[in-house]
Scaffold this active site. Sequence first.
Site, mmCIF file in Angstrom:
data_model
loop_
_atom_site.group_PDB
_atom_site.id
_atom_site.type_symbol
_atom_site.label_atom_id
_atom_site.label_comp_id
_atom_site.label_asym_id
_atom_site.label_seq_id
_atom_site.Cartn_x
_atom_site.Cartn_y
_atom_site.Cartn_z
ATOM 1 N N LYS A 81 47.125 28.451 40.964
ATOM 2 C CA LYS A 81 45.996 27.650 40.012
ATOM 3 C C LYS A 81 46.324 26.366 39.302
ATOM 4 C CE LYS A 81 43.877 32.310 39.418
ATOM 5 N NZ LYS A 81 43.771 33.613 38.854
ATOM 6 N N GLN A 93 45.373 35.444 32.920
ATOM 7 C CA GLN A 93 45.701 36.166 34.187
ATOM 8 C C GLN A 93 45.693 37.627 33.896
ATOM 9 O OE1 GLN A 93 45.493 34.735 37.130
ATOM 10 N NE2 GLN A 93 45.834 36.521 38.222
ATOM 11 N N ASP A 110 36.512 32.051 34.269
ATOM 12 C CA ASP A 110 36.412 33.163 35.033
ATOM 13 C C ASP A 110 35.184 33.800 35.335
ATOM 14 O OD1 ASP A 110 38.812 33.941 36.200
ATOM 15 O OD2 ASP A 110 39.758 34.587 34.311
HETATM 16 N N1 GUN Z 1 43.610 38.911 38.287
HETATM 17 C C1 GUN Z 1 43.212 39.195 39.549
HETATM 18 N N2 GUN Z 1 41.979 38.158 39.925
HETATM 19 C C2 GUN Z 1 41.889 37.635 38.486
HETATM 20 C C3 GUN Z 1 40.765 36.484 38.314
HETATM 21 O O1 GUN Z 1 39.985 36.186 39.301
HETATM 22 N N3 GUN Z 1 40.901 36.014 37.197
HETATM 23 C C4 GUN Z 1 41.965 36.555 36.303
HETATM 24 N N4 GUN Z 1 41.884 35.823 34.946
HETATM 25 N N5 GUN Z 1 42.831 37.488 36.500
HETATM 26 C C5 GUN Z 1 42.814 38.192 37.904
#
Ligand code: GUN
Length: 300
Positions: free
Chosen positions: A54, A98, A121
Amino acid sequence: MAAKIISGKEISKEIREELKKEVQELKEKHGVTPGLVTILVGNNPASVSYVTAKQKAAHDLGFYSVQDNQPEDISEEALLDLIKKYNEDPKIHGILVQLPLPKHIDERKVIYAIDPRKDVDGFHPVNVGKMVIGEPCFLPCTPHGILVMLERAGVEVDGAEVVVVGRSNIVGKPVANLLLQKRKPVGNATVTVCHTGTRDMAFHTRRADILIVAAGRPKVVTADMVKEGVVVIDVGVNRIGTTPEGKAILCGDVDFESVKEKAAAITPVPGGVGPMTITMLMKNTVEAAKLWAGLPCEVA
Ligand code: GUN
């Protein structure tokens, strides 16, 4: 006949090129640089690799990007304070924490603490609620990525029988909801959701024109469970081993080798939904920056 491969990697590349131009324009015409912070608690290897990808994408697009690493034993209160700090930081337009978080931290409290206007998100209940009633909002990245993949691959969704396997808040529930909406260009489907309580999953999956699998278990969908000509979107990323060089060996929730012989189109793992999730996070961050700057945007 072997299936057409829907490459998330290729579609992502196209969208990231479009976003790069948009970021340049935002900077030059409006003096706005999209800002994204990714907060990582602890060092779970999968989370580290997602957050690294990311950050790399944000950097490549010319964002202002911050990687904030916090120790596994950070208190819930300290994490909530950190989120408050980023809520108030004018250089930051998108906040991503995350998941999963360590057990001593209540994920719900963390999600609620993020300003919905910075919730790239799309997990905050304000955005989830808006999504369900079809109002402009931040869409969750994986479901949004799936919609864009279907659109760019030219898959006819209007009126299709869609079967979703999995009912998570991150993928199953939102993607089912988005596809049943009278939404153009991708929506208006008849949607069935299968989950661990479903008695005869194959009965449902065999009816699918479009099958979206987010079960979280390797190769649970096999060729005998699908009909000829199905379009398969495989959301799973399962680590099933390590190469002698130490790289993770990945597979999806679908038995790719057998299912691709019956499907009209299928997404690979890796290189399918994964890159799209990150790309839609970048898209949401650009939209968040436009929202902050009072420019026309897709989220308000
Ligand atoms: N963990 C697994 N997928 C995601 C996501 O799309 N966003 C976040 N913040 N954590 C995750």
